[in-house]
Design an enzyme around this catalytic site. Sequence first.
Site, PDB file in Angstrom:
ATOM      1  CD1 TRP A 109      -3.189  -6.222  -2.696  1.00 41.70           C
ATOM      2  CD2 TRP A 109      -3.046  -4.873  -4.387  1.00 41.70           C
ATOM      3  NE1 TRP A 109      -3.043  -6.943  -3.679  1.00 41.70           N
ATOM      4  CE2 TRP A 109      -3.037  -6.220  -4.799  1.00 41.70           C
ATOM      5  CE3 TRP A 109      -2.932  -3.936  -5.531  1.00 41.70           C
ATOM      6  CZ2 TRP A 109      -2.755  -6.554  -6.089  1.00 41.70           C
ATOM      7  CZ3 TRP A 109      -2.814  -4.190  -6.942  1.00 41.70           C
ATOM      8  CH2 TRP A 109      -2.787  -5.674  -7.148  1.00 41.70           C
ATOM      9  CE  LYS A 167       9.387  -2.101  -9.172  1.00 46.80           C
ATOM     10  NZ  LYS A 167      10.064  -2.709 -10.266  1.00 46.80           N
ATOM     11  NE  ARG A 220       4.353   1.279  -1.747  1.00 46.07           N
ATOM     12  CZ  ARG A 220       5.394   1.221  -0.913  1.00 46.07           C
ATOM     13  NH1 ARG A 220       6.634   1.520  -1.294  1.00 46.07           N
ATOM     14  NH2 ARG A 220       5.319   0.471   0.244  1.00 46.07           N
ATOM     15  CD  GLU A 280       6.559  -9.863 -13.210  1.00 47.99           C
ATOM     16  OE1 GLU A 280       6.748  -9.631 -12.235  1.00 47.99           O
ATOM     17  OE2 GLU A 280       7.351  -9.631 -14.309  1.00 47.99           O
ATOM     18  CB  CYS A 327      -1.130  -0.008   1.054  1.00 46.94           C
ATOM     19  SG  CYS A 327      -1.843  -1.559   1.579  1.00 46.94           S
ATOM     20  CG  ASN A 370       1.307   1.057   4.112  1.00 56.43           C
ATOM     21  OD1 ASN A 370       0.055   1.422   3.640  1.00 56.43           O
ATOM     22  ND2 ASN A 370       2.302   1.600   3.294  1.00 56.43           N
ATOM     23  N   GLY A 371       0.461  -2.566   6.298  1.00 51.70           N
ATOM     24  CA  GLY A 371       0.829  -3.846   6.924  1.00 51.70           C
ATOM     25  C   GLY A 371      -0.371  -4.799   7.639  1.00 51.70           C
ATOM     26  CE  LYS A 394      10.408  -8.446 -15.431  1.00 51.05           C
ATOM     27  NZ  LYS A 394      10.675  -9.655 -14.308  1.00 51.05           N
ATOM     28  CD  GLU A 453      13.228 -11.842 -14.294  1.00 58.34           C
ATOM     29  OE1 GLU A 453      13.042 -10.617 -14.484  1.00 58.34           O
ATOM     30  OE2 GLU A 453      13.096 -12.477 -13.588  1.00 58.34           O
ATOM     31  CG  HIS A 499      12.777 -36.609 -17.965  1.00 58.51           C
ATOM     32  ND1 HIS A 499      13.146 -37.809 -17.772  1.00 58.51           N
ATOM     33  CD2 HIS A 499      14.047 -36.061 -18.237  1.00 58.51           C
ATOM     34  CE1 HIS A 499      14.362 -38.174 -18.158  1.00 58.51           C
ATOM     35  NE2 HIS A 499      14.778 -36.865 -18.536  1.00 58.51           N
TER      36      HIS A 499
END
Length: 602
Positions: free
Chosen positions: A74, A597, A27, A484, A2, A98-99, A481, A477, A500
């Site tokens: 959020w 983020k 964020r 996402e 947040c 926040n938290g 990307k 990675e 396999h």
Amino acid sequence: MCGIIGYTGYSEARGILLKGLKTLEYRGYDSAGVAVYHPNFKEVLVTKCEGRVEKLDSKCADVRGTAGIGHTRWATHGGVSDTNSHPHKFGSVTLVHNGIIENYAAIKNQLGIANKLKSQTDSEVVAALIDNYYEGNPNEAIIKAVKEISGTFGLAIMFDDIPNKIFAVRNVSPIICCQNEDGAYIASDIMAIGEYSEKYFVLPELAIAEITEKGISITDFNGEEVQPDILTLDWDIKNSGKMGYPFYMEKEIMEQPDVIEKTISTRIKNDLPDFTNDNVDDSIFTECDNITVIACGTAMHAGLIGKHIIEKNCGVPVTVNMASEYMYNQPIINNKTLVICVSQSGETIDTLEALKYARRKGARSLSIVNVKGSTIARESENVIYTNAGPEIAVASTKAYTTQVAVFYLIAAKMAQLRGNLSENGVKSFITNLKLIPEAVASVLERRSEIHHLSNGMLTAEHTFMIGRGLDYPTLLEASLKLKEISYIHSEAFASGELKHGTIALITDKTPVIALMTQSDLMSKQVSNIREVQSRGAEVLTFIKKSLLSKDVECSFELPDLQDDFMAIPSIIAMQLLAYYVSSDKGLDVDKPRNLAKVVTVE
């Protein structure tokens, strides 16, 4: 996950709060709100709503006052709704949070306020708890409330009968503070307030900040004054905009030659790795028997590259752990373990808690982070700051490549100190490392070729990526990307694993991306490409120039570096591929759905 913003001063608060919230959008959030002290009504008035900051802007057009707090939320406790949005007000107390408050249900029952609460959030319960203790002394009420709370929190608090003053307190969740001649500012992220002063500080944990138009004072829970560590913003906030690019992600991809060069060059002296300016103790590299890398997502993939380079050049075993699982897997840790934590923000809660756990068990620690003064940086014995600068797009690009660059430097330094490489060997390693920025620039110059290749993936529902050796973690990675930002299901596999089980998923016209930069594994990779082509796959091949062969058609030619240094040029090409697929599909590249983020809740 947040965002918090606060201001009190001599200007109208509304515009400053909304601008800060807009900056914090990266964020991740689903609702937004502001609370401003109204001088005529002599109370704090709240305006909030589900949705974007633009919607909030229109709702609070008539808000007046020179002190206020704002929040982008959020959803964690309670669904996405106007009511569950922050700020929350209970009695004379208004706050943003926040938290996560772990014992909010017990507090709610203790106070007997279930029928008085308007929301389903843990945050409103905190407002009620502070209000319960408030008898005119705000610090006393905050201290009593905080002592009953279990969990993480960053709180910005206002009281109806204390005009134009904000109080802040935190545990783990960050609160950043600064001031100038126009007033004082707080935020959960320096991005929101960095334009107002290059000098700032992180509020110490379990200390109360009193913020007025004249400045900020801090006291501990015993009433003693606290002097914070003043930090200096080392990047130009004016350059944090899009600079003419349609998305932050494209801008940040294009910045990589410069930020990688800066990250590397500031840590090389006489063609040898040098962490003197980072104040990193050489003994952490010489006295460890093993290394544990702790990270999440993209940062973990950087750790996998680090594992490959360190083990090959230093002969030290390296394990790479998901931070969210680390503490729960009974890891083997002792005073010969070096824990390397990797986090762009330095606030990733899973990584932070894993770091604390490892240190309690006796491990030494080094963190690779991008944000000065961040919590992970402060919790570590040693810190290496990447020089990526602000990264706004949710999907990390330049933060990742600078993390990888730091791992190369660590490997070189460790090999030098432990005698695994001669001085000439280390210098040769550094010479190859210094070639990376130019190689990255050469990929970026040919980005239109990658854009053309991306056209064939716009209608894909599934994509597979295959590579061997160092190419495999690079593709992990690359796959992340693509997932996402394009919402295409993508999986990366070590090529030899196809037979396999995974090859059962390869059907006619299935897109497969093959990366080929490892000389010793070239013939095996060609065989794996043949396997998927024989089942109808459409293969895009990214091949290092010196490995071009008549045996396989090349879709994109990568620049030539020694095999171990191809991880960064390769991922640049993959970042571009994902970017063009997403942008051409008309998606919001910078703010993909359901993602944030900075992840500050477990």
